[in-house]
Design an enzyme around this catalytic site. Structure first.
Site, short mmCIF file in Angstrom:
data_model
loop_
_atom_site.label_atom_id
_atom_site.label_comp_id
_atom_site.label_asym_id
_atom_site.label_seq_id
_atom_site.Cartn_x
_atom_site.Cartn_y
_atom_site.Cartn_z
N TYR A 178 0.83 -1.22 0.00
CA TYR A 178 0.00 0.00 0.00
C TYR A 178 0.85 1.25 0.00
O TYR A 178 2.03 1.23 0.35
CB TYR A 178 -0.92 0.02 1.22
CG TYR A 178 -0.15 0.15 2.52
CD1 TYR A 178 0.09 1.40 3.09
CD2 TYR A 178 0.37 -0.97 3.15
CE1 TYR A 178 0.81 1.53 4.26
CE2 TYR A 178 1.10 -0.86 4.32
CZ TYR A 178 1.32 0.39 4.87
OH TYR A 178 2.06 0.52 6.02
N PHE B 118 1.80 9.50 3.90
CA PHE B 118 2.11 9.29 5.31
C PHE B 118 2.72 7.93 5.58
O PHE B 118 3.34 7.72 6.62
CB PHE B 118 0.89 9.55 6.22
CG PHE B 118 -0.32 8.73 5.87
CD1 PHE B 118 -0.46 7.43 6.30
CD2 PHE B 118 -1.34 9.29 5.11
CE1 PHE B 118 -1.59 6.68 5.99
CE2 PHE B 118 -2.47 8.56 4.78
CZ PHE B 118 -2.59 7.25 5.22
N ASP B 119 2.57 6.98 4.65
CA ASP B 119 3.16 5.66 4.85
C ASP B 119 3.05 4.87 3.55
O ASP B 119 2.12 5.09 2.76
CB ASP B 119 2.43 4.91 5.97
CG ASP B 119 3.15 3.65 6.42
OD1 ASP B 119 4.37 3.52 6.16
OD2 ASP B 119 2.51 2.79 7.05
N ILE C 222 -7.59 -0.40 10.10
CA ILE C 222 -8.77 0.46 10.04
C ILE C 222 -9.92 -0.25 9.33
O ILE C 222 -9.72 -1.12 8.48
CB ILE C 222 -8.44 1.82 9.39
CG1 ILE C 222 -7.91 1.65 7.96
CG2 ILE C 222 -7.47 2.61 10.26
CD1 ILE C 222 -7.69 2.96 7.22
N TYR D 14 -9.21 6.76 11.00
CA TYR D 14 -8.78 7.04 12.37
C TYR D 14 -9.69 8.00 13.12
O TYR D 14 -9.44 8.32 14.28
CB TYR D 14 -7.34 7.57 12.36
CG TYR D 14 -6.38 6.52 11.86
CD1 TYR D 14 -5.93 5.50 12.70
CD2 TYR D 14 -5.94 6.53 10.54
CE1 TYR D 14 -5.07 4.52 12.24
CE2 TYR D 14 -5.07 5.55 10.08
CZ TYR D 14 -4.63 4.56 10.92
OH TYR D 14 -3.79 3.58 10.46
N PHE E 105 -5.80 5.50 -0.24
CA PHE E 105 -4.84 4.40 -0.25
C PHE E 105 -4.81 3.76 -1.63
O PHE E 105 -5.85 3.53 -2.24
CB PHE E 105 -5.23 3.31 0.76
CG PHE E 105 -4.86 3.60 2.17
CD1 PHE E 105 -3.58 3.30 2.64
CD2 PHE E 105 -5.78 4.13 3.04
CE1 PHE E 105 -3.24 3.55 3.96
CE2 PHE E 105 -5.45 4.37 4.36
CZ PHE E 105 -4.18 4.09 4.82
#
Length: 165
Positions: A83, A93-94, A113, A139, A156
């Protein structure tokens, strides 16, 4: 029973199909996991980029980028997924692609999540999707780790790499 596809072979999945395929015929192709180039994005997401998505009853939005093959994972099964996650402003962010290692976990068990659990249980191995996850499936009001602000909608790029258990 050379060349005959048995019920056991069907249940065992696509690797069994390759095992019983007569010689000289190509086995079903199993694409290697992506290098992540499809999951790169720069700049803020535009309305145009986020249009044409399917919306589920929960509010999760998704677009299939590349079809997968085989079965979908059931709740509780182990999976591996690659991902890249972004905020709507385009900030990444990641990304598991950056680490070169997909994330493994039991899907549908609340370890990730809610938007991920929902989406991944509906994907086939090898499938790539873009997900737009509203705050209540991400979140929520708490945000995450000082990196994801409260009440953030997340984007995502997700690839279901394998079902592991």
């Amino acid at each position: 029973k050379s060349g005959v596809l048995t019920r056991r072979a069907l249940v065992a999945g696509t690797s069994a199909v390759a095992a019983v395929a007569p010689r000289g015929l190509p086995a079903l192709a199993r694409p290697a996991p992506s290098d992540g180039s499809w999951a790169k994005h720069s700049g803020e997401f535009s309305e145009e980029e986020l249009s044409g998505f399917t919306t589920t009853g929960s509010g999760l939005k998704y677009k299939v980028v590349s079809e997968g093959y085989g079965v979908k994972p059931a709740a509780g099964q182990g999976i591996k997924a690659h991902y890249a996650g972004y905020l709507l402003n385009g900030a990444k962010f990641d990304a598991s692609y950056d680490r070169g290692s997909p994330l493994g976990f039991a899907v549908g068990t609340g370890r990730v999540i809610k938007g991920w659990d929902e989406a991944l249980q509906d994907m086939q191995v090898g499938e790539k999707r873009i997900l737009v996850i509203p705050p209540d499936l991400a979140y929520g009001k708490r945000g995450a780790g000082g990196v994801i602000p409260p009440d953030s909608t997340l984007v995502f790029y997700v690839e279901l790499v394998a079902i592991t258990g």
